[in-house]
Design a protein around this motif. Structure first.
Motif, short mmCIF file in Angstrom:
data_model
loop_
_atom_site.label_atom_id
_atom_site.label_comp_id
_atom_site.label_asym_id
_atom_site.label_seq_id
_atom_site.Cartn_x
_atom_site.Cartn_y
_atom_site.Cartn_z
N PRO A 1 74.59 -11.98 -10.44
CA PRO A 1 75.28 -12.47 -11.64
C PRO A 1 76.11 -11.38 -12.30
O PRO A 1 75.62 -10.28 -12.57
N ARG A 2 77.36 -11.69 -12.54
CA ARG A 2 78.26 -10.78 -13.25
C ARG A 2 77.95 -10.79 -14.75
O ARG A 2 78.15 -9.80 -15.44
N ARG A 3 77.47 -11.94 -15.21
CA ARG A 3 77.14 -12.08 -16.64
C ARG A 3 75.73 -12.64 -16.78
O ARG A 3 75.32 -13.50 -15.99
N ILE A 4 75.03 -12.16 -17.80
CA ILE A 4 73.67 -12.63 -18.06
C ILE A 4 73.51 -12.85 -19.57
O ILE A 4 73.93 -12.01 -20.37
N GLU A 5 72.97 -13.99 -19.90
CA GLU A 5 72.71 -14.31 -21.31
C GLU A 5 71.25 -14.70 -21.49
O GLU A 5 70.73 -15.55 -20.75
N PHE A 6 70.59 -14.06 -22.44
CA PHE A 6 69.21 -14.41 -22.75
C PHE A 6 69.20 -15.45 -23.86
O PHE A 6 69.93 -15.32 -24.84
N ILE B 1 67.90 -7.00 -14.68
CA ILE B 1 67.95 -8.23 -13.89
C ILE B 1 68.95 -8.07 -12.74
O ILE B 1 68.69 -8.48 -11.60
N GLN B 2 70.09 -7.48 -13.02
CA GLN B 2 71.10 -7.29 -11.97
C GLN B 2 70.60 -6.35 -10.88
O GLN B 2 70.82 -6.60 -9.69
N ALA B 3 69.91 -5.29 -11.27
CA ALA B 3 69.35 -4.37 -10.28
C ALA B 3 68.30 -5.08 -9.42
O ALA B 3 68.23 -4.86 -8.20
N PHE B 4 67.50 -5.93 -10.03
CA PHE B 4 66.50 -6.71 -9.32
C PHE B 4 67.18 -7.63 -8.30
O PHE B 4 66.72 -7.76 -7.16
N CYS B 5 68.27 -8.26 -8.70
CA CYS B 5 68.99 -9.17 -7.82
C CYS B 5 69.63 -8.44 -6.64
O CYS B 5 69.68 -8.95 -5.52
N VAL C 1 79.64 -15.60 -11.46
CA VAL C 1 78.27 -16.08 -11.51
C VAL C 1 77.65 -15.66 -12.84
O VAL C 1 77.65 -14.48 -13.18
N LYS C 2 77.14 -16.64 -13.57
CA LYS C 2 76.45 -16.33 -14.83
C LYS C 2 75.05 -16.92 -14.79
O LYS C 2 74.82 -18.01 -14.27
N ALA C 3 74.11 -16.15 -15.34
CA ALA C 3 72.71 -16.60 -15.42
C ALA C 3 72.30 -16.69 -16.88
O ALA C 3 72.55 -15.77 -17.67
N TRP C 4 71.68 -17.81 -17.22
CA TRP C 4 71.07 -18.00 -18.54
C TRP C 4 69.56 -17.89 -18.36
O TRP C 4 68.97 -18.62 -17.54
N ILE C 5 68.93 -17.00 -19.09
CA ILE C 5 67.52 -16.66 -18.83
C ILE C 5 66.67 -16.83 -20.08
O ILE C 5 67.04 -16.38 -21.17
N VAL C 6 65.53 -17.47 -19.89
CA VAL C 6 64.49 -17.54 -20.92
C VAL C 6 63.35 -16.63 -20.47
O VAL C 6 62.79 -16.81 -19.39
N LEU C 7 63.04 -15.63 -21.29
CA LEU C 7 61.98 -14.67 -20.92
C LEU C 7 60.60 -15.22 -21.28
O LEU C 7 60.45 -16.07 -22.16
N ARG C 8 59.63 -14.71 -20.57
CA ARG C 8 58.25 -15.05 -20.89
C ARG C 8 57.88 -14.46 -22.26
O ARG C 8 58.41 -13.42 -22.64
N GLN C 9 57.00 -15.14 -22.92
CA GLN C 9 56.59 -14.69 -24.25
C GLN C 9 56.01 -13.28 -24.17
O GLN C 9 55.14 -12.99 -23.35
N GLY C 10 56.52 -12.42 -25.03
CA GLY C 10 56.03 -11.04 -25.07
C GLY C 10 56.67 -10.12 -24.06
O GLY C 10 56.38 -8.91 -24.05
N GLU D 1 62.26 -19.06 -17.36
CA GLU D 1 63.18 -20.08 -16.85
C GLU D 1 64.55 -19.48 -16.65
O GLU D 1 64.92 -18.51 -17.31
N VAL D 2 65.33 -20.09 -15.75
CA VAL D 2 66.67 -19.59 -15.50
C VAL D 2 67.58 -20.73 -15.04
O VAL D 2 67.13 -21.66 -14.34
N GLY D 3 68.82 -20.66 -15.43
CA GLY D 3 69.86 -21.56 -14.94
C GLY D 3 71.06 -20.73 -14.55
O GLY D 3 71.38 -19.73 -15.22
N VAL D 4 71.72 -21.09 -13.47
CA VAL D 4 72.87 -20.33 -12.97
C VAL D 4 74.05 -21.27 -12.77
O VAL D 4 73.90 -22.38 -12.25
#
Length: 378
Positions: free
Chosen positions: A345-350, A331-335, A314-323, A299-302
């Protein structure tokens, strides 16, 4: 060389009328989906005339040198700067990459500009340049600076006015209004937090947020509506979106604000969730969709959060898949492979979870408020 090569070629025999389309400038409009706003030749002329009249006590036709620091794909650069300079018969000093502050400083030294339009990030970056801080750059030729596309901090404004001895004014407008509709008065009273008063031939009224009707009294907050001769014809091949945005000659901006008793406009909030890093428009959904396609993301919220350099980041809040595991750099390179640089996103929080509505929609504003609260405490 190109001008010399075509010096003796006759002008194209194309009849142009004032109401004919002149250009397409893309805008997120009110939904975040890119749409081409159609501007006319008349619109470009009107904006040029309005802004030249507004700046007339600070500018001299034929003699001014304008720093063109804004990309021409942006309405600020193409209409708010370029059209104004053409109307005033000015010279342009074109800056290929305004993020290269060394080059910008070198150009200022070389051309001695009189007019410097920019975004708050640019003015802040100039103030933080080592040569500027050491007093090795002479800005005294600059009589007027215009800041647009996002909010300018009062501290930056004051420092830059002290540095140049000129004025720094702010402007407010949209791609759909073909540039500035409201600008700080050059000789009138400056009100911190206000973007100024309407330009000549421009009307601004505040309507009820829910109905879009009426004209609210001074001090009451509502949606900002603009009536002006330079409004876009509409969105290219999008009649339905055009009808929603321009009604009875009024442009529904989607921005929230109020007029005070003196007619000064104050922007309170955005009707939608647009983020403006360094004045560019970034829509959260586009960024969310890219991040959500990463195999490790569940999941993600921006959202947009306060940032000392960009104004809003731009900040992204990310929930990773289990495992699964991922780093912010990954993530930034992917974007970067799928998004323009200013949208990454300049900032990313898991995080373990995201706040949601009863129907499962991520509450972006709650995420942003949490971040603001955290920043205030620190």
């Amino acid at each position: 060389n190109l001008l010399r090569q075509h010096a003796n070629i006759p002008r194209p025999n194309v009849k142009i009328n004032p109401k004919d389309p002149a250009l397409l400038l893309f805008s997120g409009g009110t939904t975040g989906e890119p749409k081409g706003a159609v501007g006319t030749h008349h619109a470009l002329l009107m904006t040029g005339m309005q802004l030249r009249a507004w700046f007339s006590t600070f500018t001299v036709e034929w003699d001014d040198v304008i720093m063109l620091t804004i990309p021409l794909f942006h309405v600020y650069g193409n209409v708010g700067v370029f059209a104004v300079g053409i109307f005033g018969r000015d010279s342009f000093a074109i800056i290929p990459d305004p993020r290269n502050i060394d080059d910008l400083v070198a150009t200022i030294r070389k051309v001695r500009p009189t007019f410097l339009p920019g975004v708050p990030t640019l003015f802040n970056a100039l103030l933080n340049h080592p040569d500027v801080q050491a007093g090795k750059v002479d800005f005294k030729s600059i009589k007027l600076c215009v800041s647009g596309a996002s909010s300018l901090l009062a501290e930056v404004k004051n420092r830059f006015e002290t540095l140049t001895g000129g004025r720094v004014v702010e402007g407010y407008g949209l791609t759909e209004s073909m540039m500035a509709a409201v600008v700080t008065p050059l000789h009138g009273f400056y009100k911190p937090g206000s973007v100024g008063t309407p330009l000549p031939d421009v009307e601004v009224r505040i309507a009820d947020v829910d109905t879009g009707q009426g004209s609210l009294p001074a001090g009451e907050v509502g949606e900002i509506l603009i009536h002006a001769p330079q409004l876009m014809l509409g969105y290219w091949q999008r009649p339905f979106d055009t009808e929603k945005t321009i009604r009875n000659g009024w442009l529904y901006t989607g921005d929230i604000g109020y007029l005070d008793e003196d007619g000064y406009l104050f922007i309170v909030d955005r009707k939608k969730d647009v983020i403006k890093p360094s004045g560019f428009q970034v829509w959260p959904r586009e960024v969310e969709e890219v991040i959500a396609s990463h195999p490790a993301v569940n999941e993600v919220g921006v959202g947009g959060v306060p940032d000392d350099y960009q104004g809003e980041a731009v900040k992204a809040w990310i929930v990773l898949r289990q495992g699964q595991r991922a780093t912010a750099e990954e993530i930034q390179a992917f974007c970067r492979e799928k998004l323009a640089g200013y949208k990454v996103p300049r900032r990313i929080e898991f995080t373990d979870s995201l706040p949601k509505t009863m129907v499962g929609k991520v509450l972006r504003r709650e995420l942003v408020e949490r971040e603001k609260s955290r920043q205030n405490k620190s």
